[in-house]
Motif scaffolding. Structure first.
Motif, PDB file in Angstrom:
ATOM      1  N   VAL A 133      -3.236 -31.264  25.640  1.00 32.60           N
ATOM      2  CA  VAL A 133      -4.354 -31.781  26.617  1.00 32.60           C
ATOM      3  C   VAL A 133      -3.813 -32.788  27.462  1.00 32.60           C
ATOM      4  CG1 VAL A 133      -6.474 -33.078  26.608  1.00 32.60           C
ATOM      5  CG2 VAL A 133      -6.051 -31.110  25.235  1.00 32.60           C
ATOM      6  N   ARG A 134      -3.010 -33.681  26.981  1.00 32.86           N
ATOM      7  CA  ARG A 134      -2.473 -34.946  27.702  1.00 32.86           C
ATOM      8  C   ARG A 134      -1.375 -34.775  28.516  1.00 32.86           C
ATOM      9  NH1 ARG A 134      -5.059 -39.714  28.471  1.00 32.86           N
ATOM     10  NH2 ARG A 134      -3.206 -40.716  27.869  1.00 32.86           N
ATOM     11  N   ASN A 135      -0.341 -33.795  28.245  1.00 31.31           N
ATOM     12  CA  ASN A 135       0.753 -33.608  28.860  1.00 31.31           C
ATOM     13  C   ASN A 135       0.976 -32.179  29.484  1.00 31.31           C
ATOM     14  OD1 ASN A 135       3.285 -33.615  29.612  1.00 31.31           O
ATOM     15  ND2 ASN A 135       4.227 -34.271  27.868  1.00 31.31           N
ATOM     16  N   PRO A 136       0.730 -31.843  31.186  1.00 38.96           N
ATOM     17  CA  PRO A 136       0.543 -30.732  31.497  1.00 38.96           C
ATOM     18  C   PRO A 136       1.923 -29.943  31.333  1.00 38.96           C
ATOM     19  CG  PRO A 136      -0.166 -32.169  33.083  1.00 38.96           C
ATOM     20  CD  PRO A 136       0.282 -33.064  31.786  1.00 38.96           C
ATOM     21  N   SER A 137       2.988 -30.846  31.234  1.00 36.88           N
ATOM     22  CA  SER A 137       4.587 -29.923  31.255  1.00 36.88           C
ATOM     23  C   SER A 137       4.750 -29.612  29.766  1.00 36.88           C
ATOM     24  CB  SER A 137       5.487 -31.128  31.487  1.00 36.88           C
ATOM     25  OG  SER A 137       5.530 -32.228  30.695  1.00 36.88           O
ATOM     26  N   ALA A 138       4.092 -30.203  28.919  1.00 37.46           N
ATOM     27  CA  ALA A 138       4.057 -29.455  27.505  1.00 37.46           C
ATOM     28  C   ALA A 138       3.639 -28.569  27.515  1.00 37.46           C
ATOM     29  CB  ALA A 138       3.541 -30.739  26.406  1.00 37.46           C
ATOM     30  N   ARG A 139       2.268 -28.316  28.002  1.00 31.82           N
ATOM     31  CA  ARG A 139       1.546 -26.890  27.977  1.00 31.82           C
ATOM     32  C   ARG A 139       2.385 -25.924  28.818  1.00 31.82           C
ATOM     33  NH1 ARG A 139      -3.162 -30.131  29.780  1.00 31.82           N
ATOM     34  NH2 ARG A 139      -2.670 -29.712  31.707  1.00 31.82           N
ATOM     35  N   THR A 140       3.059 -26.234  29.978  1.00 36.11           N
ATOM     36  CA  THR A 140       3.762 -25.290  30.510  1.00 36.11           C
ATOM     37  C   THR A 140       4.958 -24.611  29.563  1.00 36.11           C
ATOM     38  OG1 THR A 140       3.261 -26.405  32.779  1.00 36.11           O
ATOM     39  CG2 THR A 140       5.200 -24.781  32.654  1.00 36.11           C
ATOM     40  N   ARG A 141       5.497 -25.865  28.928  1.00 32.75           N
ATOM     41  CA  ARG A 141       6.586 -25.424  28.054  1.00 32.75           C
ATOM     42  C   ARG A 141       6.356 -24.513  26.838  1.00 32.75           C
ATOM     43  NH1 ARG A 141       9.400 -30.499  26.112  1.00 32.75           N
ATOM     44  NH2 ARG A 141       7.443 -31.225  26.859  1.00 32.75           N
ATOM     45  N   LEU A 142       5.119 -24.569  26.356  1.00 37.18           N
ATOM     46  CA  LEU A 142       4.579 -24.133  25.420  1.00 37.18           C
ATOM     47  C   LEU A 142       4.463 -22.570  26.010  1.00 37.18           C
ATOM     48  CD1 LEU A 142       3.490 -23.898  22.367  1.00 37.18           C
ATOM     49  CD2 LEU A 142       1.367 -24.789  23.316  1.00 37.18           C
ATOM     50  N   LYS A 143       3.722 -22.565  27.018  1.00 37.87           N
ATOM     51  CA  LYS A 143       3.404 -21.102  27.721  1.00 37.87           C
ATOM     52  C   LYS A 143       4.701 -20.300  27.746  1.00 37.87           C
ATOM     53  CE  LYS A 143      -0.706 -22.131  30.157  1.00 37.87           C
ATOM     54  NZ  LYS A 143      -1.469 -22.257  31.368  1.00 37.87           N
ATOM     55  N   GLU A 144       5.877 -20.822  28.206  1.00 37.75           N
ATOM     56  CA  GLU A 144       6.996 -20.324  28.513  1.00 37.75           C
ATOM     57  C   GLU A 144       7.810 -20.026  27.217  1.00 37.75           C
ATOM     58  OE1 GLU A 144       9.095 -23.051  30.948  1.00 37.75           O
ATOM     59  OE2 GLU A 144       8.085 -22.549  32.632  1.00 37.75           O
ATOM     60  N   THR A 145       7.773 -20.682  26.363  1.00 36.44           N
ATOM     61  CA  THR A 145       8.349 -20.534  24.922  1.00 36.44           C
ATOM     62  C   THR A 145       7.611 -19.409  24.260  1.00 36.44           C
ATOM     63  OG1 THR A 145       8.997 -22.818  24.709  1.00 36.44           O
ATOM     64  CG2 THR A 145       8.982 -21.526  22.816  1.00 36.44           C
ATOM     65  N   SER A 146       6.340 -19.508  24.009  1.00 37.01           N
ATOM     66  CA  SER A 146       5.464 -18.408  23.495  1.00 37.01           C
ATOM     67  C   SER A 146       5.724 -17.080  24.111  1.00 37.01           C
ATOM     68  CB  SER A 146       4.065 -18.757  23.193  1.00 37.01           C
ATOM     69  OG  SER A 146       3.584 -19.001  24.390  1.00 37.01           O
ATOM     70  N   GLY A 147       5.717 -17.368  25.510  1.00 41.25           N
ATOM     71  CA  GLY A 147       5.989 -15.905  26.232  1.00 41.25           C
ATOM     72  C   GLY A 147       7.582 -15.301  26.019  1.00 41.25           C
ATOM     73  N   SER A 148       8.446 -16.302  25.904  1.00 38.70           N
ATOM     74  CA  SER A 148       9.713 -15.664  25.481  1.00 38.70           C
ATOM     75  C   SER A 148       9.985 -15.193  23.965  1.00 38.70           C
ATOM     76  CB  SER A 148      10.739 -16.834  25.693  1.00 38.70           C
ATOM     77  OG  SER A 148      12.073 -16.649  25.233  1.00 38.70           O
ATOM     78  N   THR A 149       9.190 -15.908  23.010  1.00 37.76           N
ATOM     79  CA  THR A 149       9.220 -15.422  21.706  1.00 37.76           C
ATOM     80  C   THR A 149       8.634 -14.401  21.580  1.00 37.76           C
ATOM     81  OG1 THR A 149       9.141 -17.937  20.881  1.00 37.76           O
ATOM     82  CG2 THR A 149       8.652 -16.034  19.453  1.00 37.76           C
ATOM     83  N   LYS A 150       7.423 -13.912  22.251  1.00 38.31           N
ATOM     84  CA  LYS A 150       6.558 -12.526  22.183  1.00 38.31           C
ATOM     85  C   LYS A 150       7.519 -11.622  22.801  1.00 38.31           C
ATOM     86  CE  LYS A 150       2.760 -10.211  24.420  1.00 38.31           C
ATOM     87  NZ  LYS A 150       2.022 -10.309  25.466  1.00 38.31           N
ATOM     88  N   ASN A 151       7.860 -11.909  23.832  1.00 35.26           N
ATOM     89  CA  ASN A 151       8.825 -10.715  24.218  1.00 35.26           C
ATOM     90  C   ASN A 151      10.396 -10.386  23.418  1.00 35.26           C
ATOM     91  OD1 ASN A 151       7.737 -10.639  26.820  1.00 35.26           O
ATOM     92  ND2 ASN A 151       8.820 -12.116  27.867  1.00 35.26           N
ATOM     93  N   THR A 152      10.938 -11.470  22.718  1.00 39.04           N
ATOM     94  CA  THR A 152      11.958 -11.180  21.843  1.00 39.04           C
ATOM     95  C   THR A 152      11.420 -10.296  20.574  1.00 39.04           C
ATOM     96  OG1 THR A 152      12.809 -13.317  22.672  1.00 39.04           O
ATOM     97  CG2 THR A 152      13.603 -12.294  20.471  1.00 39.04           C
ATOM     98  N   VAL A 153      10.427 -10.960  20.005  1.00 38.02           N
ATOM     99  CA  VAL A 153       9.675 -10.136  18.945  1.00 38.02           C
ATOM    100  C   VAL A 153       9.210  -8.674  19.280  1.00 38.02           C
ATOM    101  CG1 VAL A 153       7.870  -9.804  17.166  1.00 38.02           C
ATOM    102  CG2 VAL A 153       8.986 -12.108  17.751  1.00 38.02           C
ATOM    103  N   SER A 154       8.726  -8.731  20.389  1.00 33.90           N
ATOM    104  CA  SER A 154       8.433  -7.102  20.878  1.00 33.90           C
ATOM    105  C   SER A 154       9.731  -6.191  21.113  1.00 33.90           C
ATOM    106  CB  SER A 154       7.706  -7.055  22.482  1.00 33.90           C
ATOM    107  OG  SER A 154       6.458  -7.567  22.097  1.00 33.90           O
ATOM    108  N   GLN A 155      10.806  -6.707  21.571  1.00 34.19           N
ATOM    109  CA  GLN A 155      12.054  -6.185  21.939  1.00 34.19           C
ATOM    110  C   GLN A 155      12.496  -5.689  20.347  1.00 34.19           C
ATOM    111  OE1 GLN A 155      13.427  -4.929  24.585  1.00 34.19           O
ATOM    112  NE2 GLN A 155      15.043  -4.026  23.580  1.00 34.19           N
ATOM    113  N   TYR A 156      12.493  -6.640  19.474  1.00 32.40           N
ATOM    114  CA  TYR A 156      12.946  -6.536  18.050  1.00 32.40           C
ATOM    115  C   TYR A 156      12.338  -5.297  17.525  1.00 32.40           C
ATOM    116  CZ  TYR A 156      14.832  -7.253  13.479  1.00 32.40           C
ATOM    117  OH  TYR A 156      15.156  -6.957  12.156  1.00 32.40           O
ATOM    118  N   ILE A 157      10.960  -5.456  17.531  1.00 31.77           N
ATOM    119  CA  ILE A 157      10.163  -4.322  17.031  1.00 31.77           C
ATOM    120  C   ILE A 157      10.362  -3.043  17.703  1.00 31.77           C
ATOM    121  CG2 ILE A 157       7.651  -3.375  16.929  1.00 31.77           C
ATOM    122  CD1 ILE A 157       6.790  -6.526  16.436  1.00 31.77           C
TER     123      ILE A 157
END
Length: 174
Positions: A34-58
């Protein structure tokens, strides 16, 4: 309270502690987001990257289950092999360096014992010197007292002293 009740209470306490720690971590993470917009952006990017990696592995697993299994087994075996090598190297280092450290500790111990022994001998010798100095002082004191006694016995003798000399002077009666 019997053992079952104690165990149940202990498990309940552990569960409450785990729940409290998890809740604290979630609240802290939410606060940071809530307090840090750059942390939100990083979390979105990291979770998106993780989702893509898991999807590719599956997708890879679905396409070739045996190949994916073999790849995973190979990676696990390589990791286990590397870990074994590391453990063996650590064991070798501990064996060799441990002996070296033990030898050094033994040397330091022996040297310390020698130093203590030498200090005790020096202490004994210094005590002897102190005793000799005391004897010399007593001798000087007795000598001075003897001179004063002689003066008292012989009224015709006078002793005059300075730091380096002693002068005896006979006084003739009138």
């Amino acid at each position: 309270m019997n053992n079952n009740e104690k165990q149940t209470q202990k498990n309940s306490t552990k569960g409450k502690l785990t729940l409290a720690m998890t809740a604290g971590a979630v609240v802290g993470g939410a606060f940071v987001l809530v307090r840090n917009p750059s942390a939100r952006t990083r979390l979105k990017e990291t979770s998106g990257s993780t989702k893509n990696t898991v999807s590719q592995y599956i997708s890879n697993v679905k396409a070739d289950p045996a190949g994916a299994k073999n790849q995973l087994v190979d990676r696990i075996q390589k990791t286990a092999s590397i870990t074994r090598e590391a453990v063996n190297k650590i064991q070798d280092i501990l064996d060799n360096e441990g002996k070296e450290i033990t030898n050094r500790v033994q040397e330091v111990k022996e040297e310390s014992e020698e130093i203590v022994s030498t200090a005790k001998e020096a202490s004994d010798e210094l005590k002897e010197v102190g005793d000799k100095v005391g004897e010399a002082k007593d001798e000087l004191t007795e000598s001075k007292e003897d001179k004063q006694q002689a003066l008292a016995n012989d009224e015709n003798l006078s002793i005059v002293e300075d730091d380096e000399h002693e002068i005896k002077k006979t006084i003739k009666p009138n």
